[in-house]
Design an enzyme around this catalytic site. Structure first.
Site, PDB file in Angstrom:
ATOM      1  N   ASN A   9     -28.153  27.682 -20.352  1.00  0.00           N
ATOM      2  CA  ASN A   9     -28.290  28.914 -19.997  1.00  0.00           C
ATOM      3  C   ASN A   9     -29.087  28.738 -18.935  1.00  0.00           C
ATOM      4  OD1 ASN A   9     -29.329  31.346 -20.266  1.00  0.00           O
ATOM      5  ND2 ASN A   9     -31.064  31.004 -21.769  1.00  0.00           N
ATOM      6  N   LYS A  11     -29.779  31.377 -17.163  1.00  0.00           N
ATOM      7  CA  LYS A  11     -30.626  32.755 -16.982  1.00  0.00           C
ATOM      8  C   LYS A  11     -30.295  33.411 -15.682  1.00  0.00           C
ATOM      9  CE  LYS A  11     -34.004  30.291 -19.842  1.00  0.00           C
ATOM     10  NZ  LYS A  11     -35.542  29.819 -20.187  1.00  0.00           N
ATOM     11  N   HIS A  97     -32.591  35.577 -27.686  1.00  0.00           N
ATOM     12  CA  HIS A  97     -33.480  34.700 -27.003  1.00  0.00           C
ATOM     13  C   HIS A  97     -34.841  35.302 -26.659  1.00  0.00           C
ATOM     14  CE1 HIS A  97     -34.948  32.036 -23.528  1.00  0.00           C
ATOM     15  NE2 HIS A  97     -34.041  31.232 -23.701  1.00  0.00           N
ATOM     16  N   GLU A  99     -37.008  35.275 -24.454  1.00  0.00           N
ATOM     17  CA  GLU A  99     -37.265  36.270 -23.220  1.00  0.00           C
ATOM     18  C   GLU A  99     -36.571  37.442 -23.439  1.00  0.00           C
ATOM     19  OE1 GLU A  99     -36.941  32.113 -20.542  1.00  0.00           O
ATOM     20  OE2 GLU A  99     -35.381  33.532 -20.421  1.00  0.00           O
ATOM     21  N   GLU A 169     -35.765  27.572 -30.756  1.00  0.00           N
ATOM     22  CA  GLU A 169     -36.341  27.439 -29.340  1.00  0.00           C
ATOM     23  C   GLU A 169     -37.938  27.606 -29.720  1.00  0.00           C
ATOM     24  OE1 GLU A 169     -35.444  30.331 -26.509  1.00  0.00           O
ATOM     25  OE2 GLU A 169     -35.420  31.996 -27.939  1.00  0.00           O
ATOM     26  N   GLY A 175     -39.982  26.331 -20.416  1.00  0.00           N
ATOM     27  CA  GLY A 175     -40.479  26.121 -19.150  1.00  0.00           C
ATOM     28  C   GLY A 175     -41.687  25.836 -18.832  1.00  0.00           C
ATOM     29  N   SER A 215     -37.210  22.598 -23.385  1.00  0.00           N
ATOM     30  CA  SER A 215     -37.570  21.728 -22.518  1.00  0.00           C
ATOM     31  C   SER A 215     -36.893  20.108 -22.776  1.00  0.00           C
ATOM     32  CB  SER A 215     -38.819  21.378 -22.288  1.00  0.00           C
ATOM     33  OG  SER A 215     -39.620  22.428 -21.750  1.00  0.00           O
TER      34      SER A 215
END
Length: 252
Positions: A9, A11, A97, A99, A169, A175, A215
């Site tokens: 991904n 992003k 996702h 985000e 996730e 991150g 990660s």
């Protein structure tokens, strides 16, 4: 036999030229060094989809959008529909996702519309679920994830559900440099598989690939992927370096 899958991904990273060069590098390395039984997917920005699909060997590497619109077409300035995504040569779309949920207010209602349109257009959704830090610290992650799935993909007919790839996730490990331990990853993946079995039966649960998305790096991929219920990874930062991405692909 469940598919082993490593999906990148990217992003909101790389301009078009950088993205094409990265895709070329991944394509070359995968052709030379990746095991044939690992499915490789590149989740790239909308602007990159057509060129990346033209650049890589799409018989070996799938191309994915990172999102699609909740509407089929119309006066929705700036939106990119599932049909548009499909027309680029992409075969996958990342939906749900964390985000998108957090920054853009994507609800279960919105995601149900996106799922329906993605499936209608023959795209394979990579559907994300996972809990934030406060939920993990309260040890309520199972209930949280079950609610996410119950409100969305568990509403699908079984034949549609079987077309999905799931990605767990842990939001607290995206991150941040934190990673769920191998044991934590296995535990939640096994739980997700168990509730799929409750809803759709053991055969469907055993066929569903569940990716880990928090990660994952070349250094810990092998340990994570060795778990019985971890079928690969949805990779963020490490997917932006071709050698690192290959290292993860070789983690099986």
């Amino acid at each position: 036999m469940r598919k082993k899958i490593v999906a990148g991904n990217w992003k909101c990273n790389t301009n078009l030229q950088e993205g094409v060069e990265l895709a070329k590098a991944v394509d070359t390395l995968v052709a030379k060094e990746a095991a044939d039984d690992v499915v490789v997917v590149l989740g790239v920005p909308f602007t990159h989809l057509t060129k990346v699909a033209e650049t890589v060997n799409t018989n070996r590497i799938g191309v994915s959008a990172q999102n699609c619109a909740a509407e089929a077409k119309g006066a929705f300035t700036g939106e990119v529909s599932a049909e548009m995504v499909k027309s680029t040569g992409a075969k996958y779309v990342i939906l749900g996702h964390s985000e998108r949920r957090e920054y853009y207010g994507e609800t279960s209602e919105i995601l149900n519309k996106k799922l329906a349109l993605a499936l209608e257009n023959g795209l394979t959704p990579i559907y994300c679920c996972g809990e934030p830090l406060e939920v993990r610290e309260a040890e309520a992650q199972n209930e949280f994830v079950k609610k996410q799935l119950t409100e969305t993909i568990f509403n699908l007919p079984v034949d549609e559900f079987k077309k999905l790839i799931l990605a767990y996730e842990p939001i607290w490990a995206i991150g941040t440099g934190k990673t769920a331990s191998s044991e934590q990853a296995q535990e939640i993946h096994a739980f997700i598989r168990s509730i799929i079995a409750e809803k759709f039966g053991n055969d469907v649960a055993e066929e569903t690939s569940i990716l880990y998305g928090g990660s994952c790096k070349p250094g810990n991929a092998k340990e994570l992927f060795a778990n019985k219920d971890v079928d690969g990874g949805l990779i963020g930062g490490a997917a932006l370096k071709a050698e690192d991405f290959l290292g993860i692909i070789k983690g099986f």
